[in-house]
Write an enzyme that holds these catalytic residues in place. Structure first.
Site: not given
Length: 240
Positions: A201, A27, A60, A92, A198
């Site tokens: 991102h 992402s 993700g 991830n 967050d």
């Protein structure tokens, strides 16, 4: 008539030798980022390059899940000789706890075969190289995590990416370090505004800073990829 023949030959060369940059990642690179108005840096790379950029990053994903879902296979089947492929994972790929989430890389005995981060990256790189494509292994980007006024040291996947590049002879861009350098120059307060959702991102503005940092990494390296940085991209070297 000779001119027409030359033009036809040039067209054939373009078809035979790819002129596309593909991106594979998560992402932080993907269109739409992590949602809620965030965006991935891959969406902003094209303005700095002389070739077309095709962003195949998916939110993700890890090196493992991108492999297991067949996304690397699709990419390998798509590329032509001479195409560039930027591979960047890590956010991830860490442990998910006691239950396997399908993304984490190997760390302990499991009931299924899970490989290491370098294994997945190296397999993709060597398959792309066999097609005549030119893969570039890029370290993951930093999150908005600071200590004593500086971005914290990179996680283990930064070094793992470098290992995968070294083992396969692929060019390596320490994207983590170049973004951290840019953030340090901008300052913690400015950078904090890039992360309203967050600590991972970025806003479109932040994503553009991250894209510029990648270009800076290219320009400071020796890969043939750097020859495809356009005049706008050439100027990012001196923007810090």
């Amino acid at each position: 008539m000779l001119a027409g023949i030359l033009i036809s030959l040039c067209s054939l060369i373009t078809v035979a030798f790819g002129q596309t940059i593909y991106l594979a990642g998560d992402s932080t690179m993907a269109s739409g980022g992590g949602g809620s108005g965030s965006d991935g840096w891959g969406q902003y790379l094209g303005q700095y390059m002389s070739l077309t950029v095709v962003n195949r990053a998916i939110a993700g994903r890890s090196a493992r899940s991108y492999t297991d879902e067949g996304r690397f296979t699709t990419l390998i089947n798509t590329v032509q000789s001479g195409d560039f492929v930027v591979i960047e994972f890590g956010h991830n790929d860490g442990l998910s706890g006691t239950v396997d989430n399908g993304r984490q890389d190997a760390f302990a005995e499991t009931s299924i075969v899970i490989h290491t981060f370098p294994y997945y990256i190296q397999n993709a790189v060597t398959a792309l190289q066999a097609k005549g494509a030119i893969p570039i292994v890029s370290a993951q980007t930093p999150s908005n995590d600071w200590s004593n006024g500086a971005i914290v040291a990179g996680p283990r996947f930064v070094a793992y990416a470098q290992t995968a590049a070294s083992r396969t002879g692929a060019p390596y861009v320490n994207h983590y370090a170049y973004v951290a350098q840019a953030y340090q120059a901008l300052g913690q307060t400015t950078v904090a505004a890039y992360y309203p959702v967050d600590h991972t991102h970025t806003t479109p503005t932040g994503a553009n800073v991250v894209a510029q940092a990648f270009v800076r990494g290219l320009l400071c390296g020796s890969s043939t990829f750097r020859s495809h940085v356009n005049s706008v991209g050439q100027s990012v070297r001196v923007r810090l």
